[in-house]
Structures are given as structure tokens and as C-alpha cells.
Scaffold this motif. Structure first.
Motif, short mmCIF file in Angstrom:
data_model
loop_
_atom_site.label_atom_id
_atom_site.label_comp_id
_atom_site.label_asym_id
_atom_site.label_seq_id
_atom_site.Cartn_x
_atom_site.Cartn_y
_atom_site.Cartn_z
N ASP A 18 -17.26 -84.25 84.38
CA ASP A 18 -17.30 -83.75 85.76
C ASP A 18 -18.35 -82.68 85.94
OD1 ASP A 18 -15.13 -85.38 86.41
OD2 ASP A 18 -13.70 -83.87 85.73
N ILE A 19 -19.02 -82.32 84.86
CA ILE A 19 -20.03 -81.26 84.93
C ILE A 19 -21.40 -81.88 84.73
CG2 ILE A 19 -20.81 -79.07 83.94
CD1 ILE A 19 -17.94 -78.64 82.96
N LEU A 22 -26.29 -79.06 82.01
CA LEU A 22 -25.70 -78.07 81.10
C LEU A 22 -25.29 -78.66 79.75
CD1 LEU A 22 -23.42 -76.18 83.68
CD2 LEU A 22 -25.67 -75.47 82.87
N PRO A 59 -26.46 -67.27 87.38
CA PRO A 59 -26.32 -67.14 88.84
C PRO A 59 -25.02 -67.77 89.36
CG PRO A 59 -28.14 -68.64 88.24
CD PRO A 59 -27.64 -68.02 86.98
N THR A 62 -22.93 -71.99 89.42
CA THR A 62 -23.60 -72.89 88.47
C THR A 62 -22.63 -73.60 87.53
OG1 THR A 62 -24.05 -70.90 87.18
CG2 THR A 62 -25.86 -71.80 88.47
N GLY A 63 -21.32 -73.36 87.70
CA GLY A 63 -20.35 -74.13 86.93
C GLY A 63 -19.62 -73.38 85.83
N THR A 65 -16.88 -71.49 85.97
CA THR A 65 -15.43 -71.73 86.04
C THR A 65 -15.10 -73.15 85.59
OG1 THR A 65 -15.36 -70.22 87.91
CG2 THR A 65 -13.43 -71.62 87.57
N LEU A 66 -15.94 -74.08 86.06
CA LEU A 66 -15.76 -75.48 85.70
C LEU A 66 -15.82 -75.67 84.18
CD1 LEU A 66 -15.50 -77.49 88.02
CD2 LEU A 66 -17.96 -77.92 87.88
N ASP A 117 -12.99 -64.33 85.38
CA ASP A 117 -14.16 -64.45 86.24
C ASP A 117 -14.50 -63.07 86.80
OD1 ASP A 117 -16.24 -65.70 87.48
OD2 ASP A 117 -15.03 -66.84 88.91
N ASN A 161 -22.16 -62.68 86.90
CA ASN A 161 -23.53 -62.86 87.40
C ASN A 161 -24.36 -61.64 87.06
OD1 ASN A 161 -22.31 -64.96 88.87
ND2 ASN A 161 -21.93 -63.58 90.59
N ILE A 193 -25.72 -83.59 88.73
CA ILE A 193 -24.67 -82.99 89.56
C ILE A 193 -24.42 -83.85 90.81
CG2 ILE A 193 -24.04 -80.98 90.95
CD1 ILE A 193 -25.70 -79.28 88.92
N HIS A 197 -20.93 -85.76 92.04
CA HIS A 197 -20.27 -85.53 93.33
C HIS A 197 -20.33 -86.73 94.27
CE1 HIS A 197 -18.87 -81.44 92.83
NE2 HIS A 197 -19.93 -81.27 92.05
N GLY A 221 -25.14 -75.76 91.74
CA GLY A 221 -24.17 -76.85 91.71
C GLY A 221 -23.22 -76.77 92.89
N ALA A 222 -22.80 -75.55 93.22
CA ALA A 222 -21.90 -75.37 94.35
C ALA A 222 -22.59 -75.79 95.66
CB ALA A 222 -21.44 -73.92 94.43
N ALA A 225 -22.65 -79.60 95.78
CA ALA A 225 -21.32 -80.14 96.11
C ALA A 225 -21.08 -80.04 97.61
CB ALA A 225 -20.25 -79.39 95.33
P1 ATP Z 1 -19.24 -68.03 90.55
O1 ATP Z 1 -20.22 -67.31 89.71
O2 ATP Z 1 -19.54 -67.95 92.03
O3 ATP Z 1 -17.80 -67.77 90.20
P2 ATP Z 1 -19.28 -70.44 88.99
O4 ATP Z 1 -20.51 -70.41 88.17
O5 ATP Z 1 -17.98 -70.12 88.35
O6 ATP Z 1 -19.48 -69.60 90.29
P3 ATP Z 1 -18.00 -72.85 89.74
O7 ATP Z 1 -16.87 -72.16 90.43
O8 ATP Z 1 -17.73 -73.45 88.43
O9 ATP Z 1 -19.22 -71.88 89.64
O10 ATP Z 1 -18.62 -73.94 90.70
C1 ATP Z 1 -18.23 -74.06 92.05
C2 ATP Z 1 -18.23 -75.51 92.45
O11 ATP Z 1 -19.57 -76.01 92.45
C3 ATP Z 1 -17.48 -76.41 91.48
O12 ATP Z 1 -16.13 -76.53 91.83
C4 ATP Z 1 -18.22 -77.72 91.60
O13 ATP Z 1 -17.77 -78.45 92.71
C5 ATP Z 1 -19.65 -77.29 91.87
N1 ATP Z 1 -20.48 -77.21 90.66
C6 ATP Z 1 -21.11 -76.12 90.18
N2 ATP Z 1 -21.81 -76.40 89.08
C7 ATP Z 1 -21.62 -77.71 88.83
C8 ATP Z 1 -22.08 -78.62 87.81
N3 ATP Z 1 -22.89 -78.23 86.84
N4 ATP Z 1 -21.66 -79.91 87.88
C9 ATP Z 1 -20.85 -80.32 88.87
N5 ATP Z 1 -20.40 -79.52 89.84
C10 ATP Z 1 -20.77 -78.24 89.85
#
Ligand code: ATP
Length: 266
Positions: A18-19, A22, A59, A62-63, A65-66, A117, A161, A193, A197, A221-222, A225
Motif C-alpha cells: 500500500d506504500i 520508498l 517532509p 510522505t508516508g 505513519t503509513l 508522531d 518533520n 503512489i 491510489h 504522497g498525501a 492521494a
Molecule cells: P505527517 O508528517 O503529516 O504526519 P506522514 O509522513 O506521516 O505525514 P502519512 O500520514 O503516512 O504521512 O500519509 C498521509 C496519507 O498520504 C496516507 O494515508 C496515504 O493516503 C498518503 N500517502 C503518503 N505517502 C504515501 C506513499 N508513499 N504511498 C501511498 N500513499 C501515501
């Protein structure tokens, strides 16, 4: 009330697939988290000490949390996710109590991935102002990190970040000593990505994800999406406005058949 809020243990459903992009980061997390959690005996036997703490930095959107959720899921571990700011409490001692509670639950539910986070909000650089709440919080977190025993099945992943404003005590050996950059996606990663999606989105044949990837320089990535989500809505509105005049129940199949996201919807 914040101390009364339950520490929630989750079993996330995010998979590596799903990612998008990376690849290096995923590989590093497999080796540093998934393998030690799945094969602790092998690590013991070979005398390899897996990291207790990993810092994902890069930044927003960028994923990070994912990635934390995916590594927990793929390691068949439980997941406790908190955001730094939600731990902060104006009541003396509450924040520390919450941190203790999080780690107690994590040990109880092991194997567990604890994800923090926005860790910079609870552990910014000390000194100067002498913010005593922050001091106590950092100390509590460090105590918990130091107390994690080898092979106890508890791993802490933090995200920020702003790695530049983190208290350096957090980055010492045995704490968050593995730093992994989660970069903004390049064109190839943006394509991956977009593929993730649009997996369940019907696309018209005029849509070129390659072209979209090329045109979305600077998108996270966000952002990507969100772009797909909005395009799907545009398609829905268009289809509804075209067909609602003559749409009757037995045409529903036909309606759904026509419901596709086209190039112009992006
Ligand atoms: P923050 O720094 O704002 O907390 P983050 O880096 O934790 O952000 P995520 O919360 O993982 O980012 O990403 C937010 C959403 O963006 C995810 O739920 C997903 O839908 C999408 N997304 C971000 N990066 C990716 C990726 N590499 N592949 C697929 N979807 C992504």
C-alpha cells in the motif's frame, strides 16, 4: 481528562504494497523491525542487537505513519500510535503518566510497535527557557526507552518533520539511534503512489498515470492521494448530472459501467 483517555492498541491493515516508492526505507524497516520481531532467536544467536528506537524524518505527508503501521502489520505486531501534542497536558504529572501507561501497555501487548508522531513537540531541544514540563517529558521518554529490554518485542518508531529541533539526548545509542530519511517522492515514486491510489478506481483509457506523475512535481504522497480522491468526485458529479435525467433502476448497471475517471477529471 487526557490521562483518562485509553491507550488504544490497534492492529493496522496497511501492507507494504500500500506504500508507493520508498523501497529502501521499506527494506531498512524490514531488517531493523520486522526481522527482529519475527525471528528474535536468530538475532540472539547471531549476537545482533536490533535497534529499540527508529526516527523517521522528512517532509509532511510522505508516508511516515503509513510505514509505521505497515511494519507493525507485516511483523504481526500490535500498534500503539500517539501524536506528540496529544500527550501534552497542562496538569502536572499527567503527561508523564500517559507516557508510562503507553509503555506499560506496549510491554503487555508485545510484540508492539509504539509510534510517536510529531515527536518534536514532546522532545524539543532543551535549555534556554528551561521549560520544566518538556524536561520531565523527555526524561520520562528516555527512562522508558532505556528500560526496554533486548528482545522484549517493543520497538519505538518516532516521526518528525523537524529533526533539527529534537533534543540530542534522544538520538544517543540505545535510544532513537537509527535515523531514516523519508524523502519527498520523485517521478518514479509518484507513479507508484498513483498506482496504489487508483488500484480500485476505474480509469478511462485516456488517463496516463505516467503523465500525471511527471506533472505532479512537488506533490507529496498525501497530495497525490487527495488528487485521486478529488478526480473521482469530479467523475461522480459529471456522471450523476448526465444520467440523473434518464436514470432508472434497471439502467444502474449501465450507469456504473460509464462511471470512470477520465483525464480531464484530474
Ligand atoms: P505527517 O508528517 O503529516 O504526519 P506522514 O509522513 O506521516 O505525514 P502519512 O500520514 O503516512 O504521512 O500519509 C498521509 C496519507 O498520504 C496516507 O494515508 C496515504 O493516503 C498518503 N500517502 C503518503 N505517502 C504515501 C506513499 N508513499 N504511498 C501511498 N500513499 C501515501
Amino acid at each position: 481528562p487526557s490521562a483518562l483517555r485509553e491507550v488504544l492498541i490497534e492492529v493496522p491493515n496497511v501492507r507494504w504494497d500500500d506504500i508507493g516508492g520508498l523501497e529502501n526505507v521499506k527494506q531498512e524497516l524490514k531488517e531493523a523491525v520486522e526481522w527482529p520481531l519475527k525471528y528474535p532467536k536468530a538475532f540472539q544467536r547471531l549476537g545482533i542487537t536490533p535497534p529499540k528506537g527508529i526516527l523517521l524524518y522528512g517532509p509532511p505527508g510522505t508516508g511516515k505513519t503509513l510505514l509505521a503501521k505497515a511494519v507493525a502489520n507485516e511483523s504481526e505486531a500490535n500498534f500503539i500510535g500517539i501524536r506528540g501534542p496529544e500527550v501534552l497536558s497542562k496538569w502536572v504529572g499527567e503527561s508523564e503518566k500517559r507516557i508510562r501507561e503507553i509503555f506499560r501497555k506496549a510491554r503487555q501487548a508485545a510484540p508492539t510497535v509504539v509510534f510517536i508522531d510529531e515527536v518534536d513537540s514532546i522532545a524539543p531541544m532543551r535549555g534556554g527557557e528551561g521549560d520544566r514540563v518538556t524536561d520531565r517529558l523527555i526524561n520520562q521518554l528516555l527512562t522508558e526507552m532505556d528500560g526496554i529490554e533486548e528482545n522484549s518485542g517493543v520497538v519505538v518508531i518516532a516521526a518528525t518533520n523537524r529533526p533539527d529541533i529534537l533534543d540530542p539526548a534522544l538520538l544517543r545509542p540505545g535510544r532513537f539511534d537509527r535515523l531514516i530519511l523519508v524523502p519527498a517522492p520523485d517521478e518514479k515514486a509518484r507513479l507508484e503512489i498513483l498506482k496504489v491510489h487508483t488500484r480500485r478506481v476505474p480509469l478511462a483509457s485516456d488517463v496516463s498515470l505516467q503523465e500525471l506523475a511527471k506533472k505532479t512535481e512537488g506533490y507529496s504522497g498525501a497530495d497525490l492521494a487527495a488528487l485521486v480522491r478529488e478526480a473521482a468526485f469530479v467523475a461522480l458529479r459529471r456522471a450523476v448530472s448526465i444520467t440523473s435525467r434518464d436514470l432508472v433502476e434497471d439502467q444502474a448497471e449501465e450507469f456504473l459501467e460509464k462511471l470512470k475517471v477520465s483525464k480531464g477529471d484530474f
